[in-house]
Structures are given as structure tokens and as C-alpha cells.
Design a protein around this motif. Structure first.
Motif, PDB file in Angstrom:
ATOM      1  N   HIS A   8      -1.917   6.587 -12.371  1.00 57.34           N
ATOM      2  CA  HIS A   8      -0.802   5.757 -12.831  1.00 57.34           C
ATOM      3  C   HIS A   8      -1.237   4.350 -13.221  1.00 57.34           C
ATOM      4  N   ILE A   9      -2.160   3.744 -12.472  1.00 58.55           N
ATOM      5  CA  ILE A   9      -2.614   2.387 -12.805  1.00 58.55           C
ATOM      6  C   ILE A   9      -3.405   2.391 -14.106  1.00 58.55           C
ATOM      7  N   LEU A  36       1.249  10.884  -3.833  1.00 61.75           N
ATOM      8  CA  LEU A  36       0.508  11.536  -2.771  1.00 61.75           C
ATOM      9  C   LEU A  36       1.457  12.335  -1.886  1.00 61.75           C
ATOM     10  N   SER A  37       0.955  13.441  -1.366  1.00 61.89           N
ATOM     11  CA  SER A  37       1.752  14.232  -0.425  1.00 61.89           C
ATOM     12  C   SER A  37       1.864  13.469   0.896  1.00 61.89           C
ATOM     13  N   GLU A  38       2.720  13.932   1.795  1.00 57.54           N
ATOM     14  CA  GLU A  38       2.888  13.250   3.082  1.00 57.54           C
ATOM     15  C   GLU A  38       1.579  13.242   3.864  1.00 57.54           C
ATOM     16  N   ASP A  39       0.868  14.361   3.843  1.00 61.60           N
ATOM     17  CA  ASP A  39      -0.423  14.410   4.534  1.00 61.60           C
ATOM     18  C   ASP A  39      -1.417  13.434   3.922  1.00 61.60           C
ATOM     19  N   GLU A  40      -1.430  13.363   2.594  1.00 63.84           N
ATOM     20  CA  GLU A  40      -2.341  12.446   1.910  1.00 63.84           C
ATOM     21  C   GLU A  40      -1.970  10.996   2.201  1.00 63.84           C
ATOM     22  N   GLN A  41      -0.671  10.714   2.293  1.00 65.91           N
ATOM     23  CA  GLN A  41      -0.240   9.353   2.619  1.00 65.91           C
ATOM     24  C   GLN A  41      -0.675   8.949   4.016  1.00 65.91           C
ATOM     25  N   ILE A  44       0.840  -1.203   0.000  1.00 67.43           N
ATOM     26  CA  ILE A  44       0.000   0.000   0.000  1.00 67.43           C
ATOM     27  C   ILE A  44       0.874   1.251   0.000  1.00 67.43           C
ATOM     28  N   LYS A  45       1.948   1.241   0.759  1.00 70.19           N
ATOM     29  CA  LYS A  45       2.846   2.399   0.820  1.00 70.19           C
ATOM     30  C   LYS A  45       3.510   2.642  -0.541  1.00 70.19           C
ATOM     31  N   VAL A  46       3.898   1.561  -1.208  1.00 71.09           N
ATOM     32  CA  VAL A  46       4.478   1.692  -2.552  1.00 71.09           C
ATOM     33  C   VAL A  46       3.433   2.257  -3.505  1.00 71.09           C
ATOM     34  N   HIS A  47       2.213   1.780  -3.369  1.00 73.15           N
ATOM     35  CA  HIS A  47       1.102   2.247  -4.204  1.00 73.15           C
ATOM     36  C   HIS A  47       0.890   3.749  -4.015  1.00 73.15           C
ATOM     37  N   MET A  48       0.962   4.210  -2.784  1.00 75.62           N
ATOM     38  CA  MET A  48       0.769   5.633  -2.493  1.00 75.62           C
ATOM     39  C   MET A  48       1.857   6.480  -3.140  1.00 75.62           C
ATOM     40  N   LYS A  49       3.080   5.982  -3.101  1.00 80.89           N
ATOM     41  CA  LYS A  49       4.188   6.728  -3.704  1.00 80.89           C
ATOM     42  C   LYS A  49       4.028   6.818  -5.216  1.00 80.89           C
TER      43      LYS A  49
END
Length: 252
Positions: A226-227, A47-52, A38-43
């Protein structure tokens, strides 16, 4: 207009990560590997740090026993567009298959989500099959490279066009090419008996559903696509592969 686009984007992110958590929890307790994916997906979504941080909270909320999935889908449908509903399903299917397989409970959860979003089972199954064939074709065309030993090797001269073509053919046996062609037809949902015009129309219809410009006009921000963009490229690759095969065949 800007406020509407922002609300659509927020609704998409909320649905994406809460339902990623919901589906991931269907087959048991969430493990560290799933969280890392999920963290890789967010990057990848930039996404910004707040969005992550918010995305992780949404993911966690989706895993909770009291998560109201039905209400969440009602809210998402009210705030989004039909094309973005399909992109949500593409996100969920892609991430659910990220470990290489799809558990039965995950599949049932995805099918339920699709039905709640207005997708018939046959349409969902076609989407699932299309994504599977896209992944298989991409894997066969670009197999993972084995780890190289940490040793020095002298640089080799760049091959010319003829050498590149010969190398490509040498590494793509006839049987594999036929399998790839079969996958390409499945990706577009067409058959070998169809005419070039029929195949082109099917390709255009499918590509329009994933085209980045079309999705941006629907309210989804560029960094969230991206997907869909990767899927769009794979649809393009399948169509190009079919066209190349047919042009070679017709020239004989």
C-alpha cells in the motif's frame, strides 16, 4: 516458487516491523501514539489477526536494548531483492515521518540502516527528499478539510466542467501553482532545463521502482504494497502536473 515468495514476504514483514520498533526507540521511550500508528499501518497492510499479533511482537523486539540490528539486516539482505530493499526504506521513512517531523536520532538510525543495506548517503538523501516533496505536493493539492458543524445544509447542484475548472483555479493561486511545479520537478529528480524525453525517461525509471506489478514479481504480496502504491500514484501525479504545465506553456 510459492515457498520462495512466502519466505520473501515473511522476511519483509520481519524487517519492516522490527526496524520500525528499532527506529521509534531511538528518540526515547515508545508512547501510545506511536503504537497506535503501527496498528493503523498494519490494518492498511491488510494483515491477518495472527500477523498483526506477530507484527507487534516484532515491533517490541526491535525496541529491545539487545536487538541485533546488524544481524537482522544481514538476514534481510540474504532473503530479499534490491527493489524490496528500497521499499523497506520507503516504509521506514514514511512511518518515521508519520507524526509530521523526523527527529535527528531517527534520521541517523535511518541513514545507518540505508548504508548497511548498500545505499550511499547521496542516494538515501535523494529518496528522503523525494518522499518529503511527494508529501508536500499531496498536502498542497489536497489540504486537510476543517471539521464541519453538525448542521443540515441543503444539497448543492453538481457543478459542470467549466465551473469545476474555475473553482480549481480559484483555489490554486499562481504562487502556489509555481511552488507545486517546483516540488513536482524535485519528486522526479529533474530540472526545468531538461527536455520532455529526458523527463519522461526519469519518470519511467522512478515509476518502475514502485510499480505494483514489478513488486509482485519480486515476491511481495499485493496486500503488502500500500505504501509503495501510494508513492507510485504520487510520482504519477507529479509527472502529470509537469506535463500539463508544459503543454499549456508550449501552447502559448
Amino acid at each position: 516458487m510459492a515457498d520462495k515468495r512466502q519466505s520473501i514476504r515473511a522476511a519483509f514483514l520481519k524487517a519492516t516491523f522490527s526496524f520500525l520498533g528499532y527506529i521509534a526507540s531511538c528518540d526515547g521511550q515508545i508512547n501510545r501514539e506511536e503504537v497506535n500508528r503501527i496498528k493503523v499501518h498494519m490494518k492498511k497492510m491488510h494483515l491477518s489477526e495472527d500477523e498483526q499479533r506477530n507484527a507487534l511482537l516484532l515491533f517490541k523486539s526491535g525496541t529491545a536494548p539487545d536487538f541485533n540490528a546488524s544481524q537482522a539486516l544481514v538476514e534481510f539482505r540474504a532473503a530479499t531483492t534490491p527493489k524490496l530493499i528500497q521499499i523497506l526504506l520507503v516504509h521506514l521513512l514514511t512511518m518515521a515521518r508519520a507524526d509530521g517531523f523526523l527527529m535527528e536520532k531517527e534520521l541517523h538510525a535511518l541513514l545507518w540502516v540505508a548504508r548497511e543495506l548498500g545505499y550511499k548517503s547521496i542516494v538515501f538523501n535523494h529518496l528522503l527528499k523525494m518522499i518529503y516533496e511527494q508529501d508536500q505536493l499531496a498536502l498542497s493539492r489536497n489540504p486537510p478539510q476543517p471539521a464541519q458543524p453538525d448542521t443540515y445544509s441543503a444539497p448543492q447542484p453538481e457543478p459542470n466542467k467549466e465551473q469545476k475548472k474555475a473553482n480549481t483555479n480559484a483555489h490554486q493561486p499562481t504562487g502556489n501553482r509555481h511552488q507545486d511545479l517546483h516540488k513536482a520537478y524535485k519528486i522526479l529528480g529533474v530540472t526545468t532545463e531538461m527536455t520532455e524525453d529526458e523527463i519522461r525517461r526519469a519518470y519511467k525509471k522512478l515509476a518502475s521502482q514502485l510499480h505494483p506489478d514489478k513488486l509482485m514479481s519480486q515476491g511481495l504480496a499485493q496486500e503488502q504494497m500500500h505504501i509503495a502504491t501510494e508513492r507510485f500514484k504520487r510520482v504519477q501525479a507529479a509527472y502529470s502536473f509537469i506535463k500539463k504545465h508544459r503543454s499549456i506553456y508550449s501552447a502559448r
